[in-house]
Each structure stands twice: as C-alpha cells, then as structure tokens.
Design an enzyme around this catalytic site. Structure first.
Site: not given
Ligand code: DOR
Ligand code: ZN
Length: 419
Positions: A50, A54, A224, A297, A301, A315-316
């Site tokens: 996971h 991008r 997750h 995960d 960003h 989120p992330g």
C-alpha cells in the site's frame, strides 16, 4: 556485481557469509566485492502492499522515482502503487505507464494496483480484465482513498477477480457515517469540537465485505485496519475460513487520536488515529496473525496541501523510510515476525514471486541489511521522498537500513541510495 556479505546475521541467527551473484544468493566463490556486515541483520527485502507514488498527476508530491528511492532506503524491494493518481489508474494504459516508470527507476519493483471503479467514482466497474492481462499484470484492485460502498458493485468486483485469483483491497469507510469527519469520534473529538469518524464506519464495511467474500468465495484484502472492533470482525471471519487478509500501518500501531489536540495536520490521516485501546488491539492482532501485514500507506502530500488549517489539509503521512524502525521500536528484534509481516506475507498477498523468499542458495537476491543497534533521529529534510509530511520528525528510532539489494544489485549501500 557480485557481493560477499560478510559476517551477517540472517534473521538474528549466528553470523555467516552470504554470497550474491547473477541476481541470486550463490554458493561461495572467489572475487566478490566484500560488504562488511558484522552486527547487521539480513531480512528478505520488504514488500509494501500500500504505497501512494502520486505519478501521474501529482509529481510535485512524489514521483515513481523519488518514491522508489524512499522505498529502497526503507529496506523495500517491492511496492504496490495505489490507483488514486491523476488520471486514475483505471485502464491498462495508466497501469502500464506506472509499471514502466518503475522499471526505468530500477530501485524497487513497482507493482501497480488497478482501480475497482472508473475514476474511483464508485459507479461503474473499471476494466479489471484489461489491467490484469496488461504488461503490468495487475492482481490487486482498490479504490483506496474511497470505499467501494455499493454492495452490488463490490460483489461483482469480487466475482470478476475470482477468475484470475485477483484480490479486492477495500478502504473500509461507510461514507454516510463519515460525512464531514475530521478525526476519530470519541472523547478527544468531543473536547475539540471536531466532527468524528466513528469506528463503526470501518467495522460495518469490513463485516459486510467478509460476508460478500465468503458468499463469492473470493479474496478480500482490508486496507489500514484501525480499530479493535475491526480486529474482532476479522478474527471471526478468519476462524470461519473466509479468504480475507488485512493490513495495519505503522502509524496506527504507534500514534493515537490525542495527537489531534495540537491541530497539526501532519497527524491528519484516513482512517484517523484511534485510541490507546485500539492501538493495543492492533499490536496484538499483528502478533496473532489476525492482521497479516504491515503496510505503510505512504501518502506524500505537497506543503500547501498539508501546512494549512486542519479542516482543509489532506489526510495522509509518509511511511516508507520509517516503517521498519517504527516496527522495531514496538516489537523489538523479533526478526521472524518482521520478515513474515513485512516481506513474506505481503509478497504472497500481492503475488510477487521472487520477493519474500528465504535467503537460501538459488533464491533471488532481494534483501536488506539492518543495523539494529543504531539509533537515528528522524529529520524530514533528510528524507528521499519529495514530500515532508512525516509524523515522526524529531523522534529517535532504532534500526538503520544499511543496504538493500534488488535482484543482486545494490540499491542502497552505506545507508545511501546508489542512484
Ligand atoms: O490518509 C490517507 N491518505 N488515506 C487514504 O485513504 C488516501 C491517502 C492519500 O492518497 O493521501
Ligand atoms: Zn485508504
């Protein structure tokens, strides 16, 4: 290149010499480049089921190349690239593009994940068959970022992938129960006055999906997992023999919703950080095998998407370069456990032959060397990822990844990326 990894401990065993030649673990021979591995532990190369790379679309946050470099530095030899790119990886063309970019970067094997629905919109099934039979050889399909909320579509997708033993990886989030949600629903959200994301929004979808997977006889993978209740649903499903696997992230194994109190969006993630009780249940579930794998995960960003007010931040969190140190900080040197949950089991779920194997003569030389006695302060400016959104900045973590080999070629040496 041919290597002699001298004095290395394979999964914590007594020191030995490991020879690498022609891409595989070899019998002893003369003339190899010597890597002094005294005090280092060899693990099969880590595999992440996971990862968000991008590219295409948000190359300002990460590219296949920068994400691959971050992965190699984290000890990974294979990563599965999530489909929520722009354009979405919902056609043979896009998954082949990602796969090709991975090969060109040559730092880890990049295995594209295909979207379940066109544009991740949850309305119409994507061309799963075309992606499966493309050069990218897609086996995992996921709308991650969004839940496949429509039960009829979820059933059809499970039926469709059964033919080629594919797997649907679900982002379990009942969308009606999480409208406007900003963090875990509980005492802290009440105190902060933020709209909550209740645990039951995850648990209800997992319960539904294990029943669908059982009915269809197909493979489900749960992304997750973040709550104690989800662990119980999975425990029961596995006891009944449902073909379900599950992952937990390093951040859900370590961090709690209390961190939202500072309103620093670096701690905003989906599913959200939960309570101490959830963390304890997740840790135990990974030990028990109810949760099969640790998956990062990794969600890079760009600064403007993260350094803004909480409600508007994406989120992330980053994960690739810190996953193994986080797991080591929680579980200590349980090398068998780490090799299984971070390499063997994820390789099996993703169908990545050549990864997650034993480090025995004749096996592909996909491995990583770790110095368990080293400690390192996480400095965001030193990360290879193009983004900086690590929640671990300033933390001192055990374990330094010293070297990584992909099919016998070093991708990392002396803790530095080779290219
Ligand atoms: O926190 C998250 N970030 N959760 C997701 O499901 C998607 C991911 C992303 O793509 O940034
Ligand atoms: Zn997700």
């Amino acid at each position: 290149m041919a290597y002699l990894i001298k004095g290395v401990s394979i999964l914590g065993a007594a020191p030995t010499d490991l020879f690498i030649k022609d891409g595989v673990i070899a019998a002893p021979f003369e003339g190899a480049e010597v890597v002094d591995a005294g005090g280092l532990v060899a693990l099969p190369g880590l595999v992440d089921v996971h990862t968000h790379l991008r590219e295409p679309g948000r190359e300002d946050a990460e590219t296949v190349e920068t994400g691959s470099r971050a992965a190699a530095l984290g000890g990974y030899t294979a990563v599965c690239a999530m489909a929520n790119t722009s354009p979405v990886a919902d056609t043979a063309g896009v998954v082949e593009q990602v796969w090709r970019l991975g090969r060109e970067a040559g730092l880890v094997d990049v295995q594209p994940i295909g979207a379940v629905t066109v544009g991740l919109a949850g309305k119409q099934m994507a061309e799963l068959g075309a992606m499966a039979s493309s050069a990218a050889n897609v086996r995992i399909f996921s709308d991650d970022g969004f839940c496949v909320a429509d039960p009829k579509l979820m059933r059809r997708a499970l039926e469709y992938v059964k033919a080629f033993d594919g797997v649907i990886a679900q982002h379990a989030e009942e969308p009606r129960l999480t409208e406007g949600a900003q963090m875990h629903e509980g005492e802290v959200s009440t105190r902060l006055g933020l709209t909550g994301w209740p645990a039951v929004a995850e648990e209800a979808i997992i319960a539904r999906d294990v029943l669908l997977a059982e009915h269809v006889g197909s493979r489900l993978h749960v992304c997750h997992v973040s709550t104690a209740g989800s662990v119980e649903v999975l425990r029961q499903a596995k006891a009944r023999g449902v073909r379900v696997t599950a992952e937990v992230t390093p951040h859900h194994l370590l961090l709690t919703d209390e961190l939202a109190a500072g309103y620093d969006p670096v701690f905003k993630v989906n599913p959200p950080l939960r309570t101490r009780k959830d963390v304890e249940a997740l840790r135990q579930a990974l030990l028990d095998g109810v949760i099969d794998v640790v998956a990062t995960d990794h969600a890079p960003h760009a600064v403007q998407d993260k350094e803004c007010e909480w409600a508007h931040a994406r989120p992330g969190m980053l994960g690739l370069e810190t996953a193994l140190p986080i797991v080591l900080s929680i579980y200590g040197p349980q090398w068998e456990l780490i090799a299984d949950r971070m390499s063997r089991a994820p390789a099996r779920i993703a169908g990545l032959a050549g990864h997650g194997g034993d480090l025995t003569v004749g096996s592909p030389a996909n491995l990583t060397l770790v110095d368990p006695s080293a400690r390192r302060v996480v400095d965001p400016s030193e990360l290879a990822s193009r983004s900086r959104n690590t929640p671990y900045a300033g933390m001192t973590l055990p374990g330094r990844i010293v070297a990584t080999f992909l099919r016998g070629e070093a991708t990392v040496l002396d803790g530095k990326a080779v290219k």
